[in-house]
Each structure stands twice: as structure tokens, then as C-alpha cells.
Motif scaffolding. Structure first.
Motif, short mmCIF file in Angstrom:
data_model
loop_
_atom_site.label_atom_id
_atom_site.label_comp_id
_atom_site.label_asym_id
_atom_site.label_seq_id
_atom_site.Cartn_x
_atom_site.Cartn_y
_atom_site.Cartn_z
N GLU A 1 32.10 -81.20 17.84
CA GLU A 1 31.21 -81.56 19.13
C GLU A 1 31.76 -80.62 20.16
N GLU A 2 32.49 -79.74 20.07
CA GLU A 2 32.74 -78.41 20.82
C GLU A 2 31.58 -77.54 20.56
N MET A 3 31.24 -77.28 19.49
CA MET A 3 30.24 -76.14 19.14
C MET A 3 29.02 -76.74 19.53
N GLU A 4 28.53 -78.19 19.39
CA GLU A 4 27.35 -78.71 19.89
C GLU A 4 27.33 -78.59 21.20
N GLY A 5 28.29 -78.81 22.06
CA GLY A 5 28.47 -79.02 23.50
C GLY A 5 28.06 -77.76 24.14
N ILE A 6 28.57 -76.70 23.47
CA ILE A 6 28.31 -75.14 23.80
C ILE A 6 26.60 -74.88 23.47
N GLU A 7 26.15 -75.18 22.25
CA GLU A 7 25.09 -74.89 21.88
C GLU A 7 24.00 -75.81 22.95
N ILE A 8 24.14 -76.67 23.43
CA ILE A 8 23.35 -77.57 24.16
C ILE A 8 23.18 -76.85 25.51
N GLU A 9 24.56 -76.36 26.00
CA GLU A 9 24.64 -75.68 27.31
C GLU A 9 23.62 -74.25 27.19
N ILE A 10 23.96 -73.33 26.20
CA ILE A 10 23.20 -72.43 25.97
C ILE A 10 21.84 -72.47 25.82
N THR B 1 11.50 -73.13 18.89
CA THR B 1 12.65 -74.12 19.37
C THR B 1 13.77 -74.30 18.43
N HIS B 2 13.29 -74.51 17.02
CA HIS B 2 14.35 -74.45 16.00
C HIS B 2 14.81 -73.27 15.75
N PHE B 3 13.90 -72.43 15.67
CA PHE B 3 14.65 -71.11 15.55
C PHE B 3 15.55 -70.40 16.52
N THR B 4 15.28 -70.70 17.57
CA THR B 4 16.23 -70.34 18.79
C THR B 4 17.41 -71.04 18.64
N HIS B 5 17.48 -72.40 18.32
CA HIS B 5 18.60 -72.99 18.11
C HIS B 5 19.48 -72.55 17.03
N MET B 6 18.70 -72.14 15.74
CA MET B 6 19.33 -71.36 14.46
C MET B 6 20.13 -70.18 14.94
N LEU B 7 19.24 -69.60 15.98
CA LEU B 7 20.04 -68.27 16.36
C LEU B 7 21.24 -68.43 17.20
N VAL B 8 21.21 -69.41 17.96
CA VAL B 8 22.21 -69.75 18.74
C VAL B 8 23.50 -70.19 17.94
N HIS B 9 23.31 -71.10 17.15
CA HIS B 9 24.24 -71.75 16.39
C HIS B 9 24.87 -70.72 15.32
N TYR C 1 20.07 -82.19 19.74
CA TYR C 1 20.57 -83.23 18.96
C TYR C 1 20.13 -84.44 19.25
N LEU C 2 19.43 -84.68 20.27
CA LEU C 2 18.84 -85.90 20.72
C LEU C 2 17.99 -86.21 19.81
N GLU C 3 17.86 -87.71 19.36
CA GLU C 3 17.00 -88.20 18.35
C GLU C 3 15.53 -88.33 18.95
N ARG C 4 14.58 -87.79 18.31
CA ARG C 4 13.41 -87.84 18.55
C ARG C 4 12.36 -89.30 18.21
N ASP C 5 11.79 -89.90 19.02
CA ASP C 5 10.79 -91.03 18.72
C ASP C 5 9.77 -90.56 17.83
N GLU D 1 9.95 -81.41 10.46
CA GLU D 1 10.76 -82.73 10.05
C GLU D 1 11.24 -83.11 11.27
N GLN D 2 11.75 -82.46 12.13
CA GLN D 2 12.51 -82.87 13.14
C GLN D 2 11.33 -83.00 14.59
N GLY D 3 10.06 -82.59 14.21
CA GLY D 3 9.30 -82.53 15.31
C GLY D 3 9.37 -81.73 16.51
N LYS D 4 9.89 -80.64 16.11
CA LYS D 4 10.30 -79.58 17.18
C LYS D 4 9.05 -78.23 16.92
#
Length: 160
Positions: free
Chosen positions: A137-146, A111-119, A156-160, A104-107
């Protein structure tokens, strides 16, 4: 920090081949990023929709499967000195939900599994995104850095 990891993989998906070494690298990167220094252990179960639905209903009163559930250890921190590795908790990742969301997110599924593992790992360590916008916002920022450290784009970037 040394990480002991157990993986229970009840669901296999050809589009998402999981390797224990990769999962361990992602969890270790997450824990090191937030400053975890003591040896610890984590359990991860990859499940189907039915199991995720059952657990989500029982523990969160949500009548549907979900991508990741986190079950932090309830062992008091004072017990750490008596253990070889402190159990931080368990993650339950629903592979069919992760695959559907990735599509659904075009990933890519990994990639999505890794995000869910970090999350999920951040949830085990006490991070929360449901209490306030600031916490989210704090949690999302940490996820983005990791994820950046692991070579992935901002999820969390919108996909075209």
C-alpha cells in the motif's frame, strides 16, 4: 541532485518510442519525490522476452518473462563520498511484456512503461510490495503520487 543515466535499448517498438530525456525526467521525479538529494547513476536496459525470461529465472526463480527487474547496487553507502555519482542500480524492462500488459489493461504503452519505470526505480531505492500488504500500500501510494506529478492517472484504478 544530478542523475547520470545510461540506456541500452535492445528492443525497438513503433508503438513505444523512448527518448532518453523523458526517461531521465521520470527517474529524477521519482528520486526527488522520495527525498534523494545526492548525485546518482542508474542503468536501464530495454530487452526482449527471452532476455527477461532468462534473468527472471536466474535471479528470482520465476520461469517466465516479467515487466521490470530491479538490481540494486551492492556498493556500501559509505563509498558515496568517494564517487562523483552513487550507482543506485540497474533496471531491466521487458518491452514485449509492457506492451502486452498495456493492451490487456487498456492503457497507452507509454503510460504503462512510465509506471514500470517509477515502480522499478522505487525497488532500487529499497521499496518493496511483496513483503506485506502495508508495504504494498505504501509503495502503490507513492507510485500514484509520482505518476500524478507526471500527469498520469492512478494505475491501480479498475478500467471499464
Amino acid at each position: 541532485m544530478k542523475l547520470s543515466l545510461s540506456l541500452q535499448q535492445d528492443v525497438q517498438a513503433p508503438e513505444l518510442v523512448l527518448k532518453l530525456g523523458y526517461i531521465k525526467k521520470v527517474v529524477e521525479t521519482t528520486l526527488r519525490h522520495i527525498g534523494t538529494q545526492s548525485d546518482c547513476e542508474i542503468g536501464i536496459a530495454c530487452v526482449d522476452n527471452e532476455e527477461s525470461h532468462k534473468l527472471n529465472l536466474e535471479y528470482r526463480q520465476k520461469d517466465k518473462p516479467t515487466n521490470v527487474l530491479s538490481f540494486p547496487s551492492e556498493l556500501p553507502d559509505e563509498m558515496a563520498e568517494f564517487l562523483d555519482a552513487f550507482p543506485i542500480g540497474d533496471l531491466v524492462i521487458c518491452i514485449p511484456v509492457v506492451l502486452r500488459e498495456a493492451n490487456e489493461q487498456g492503457k497507452a504503452p507509454l503510460t504503462h512503461f512510465t509506471h514500470m519505470l517509477v515502480h522499478g526505480t522505487l525497488h532500487l531505492m529499497g521499496y518493496d510490495h511483496e513483503t506485506s500488504d502495508e508495504d504494498a500500500e505504501e509503495m502503490e501510494g507513492i507510485e500514484i503520487e509520482i505518476l500524478d506529478k507526471l500527469g498520469f492517472e492512478n494505475p491501480y484504478l479498475e478500467r471499464d
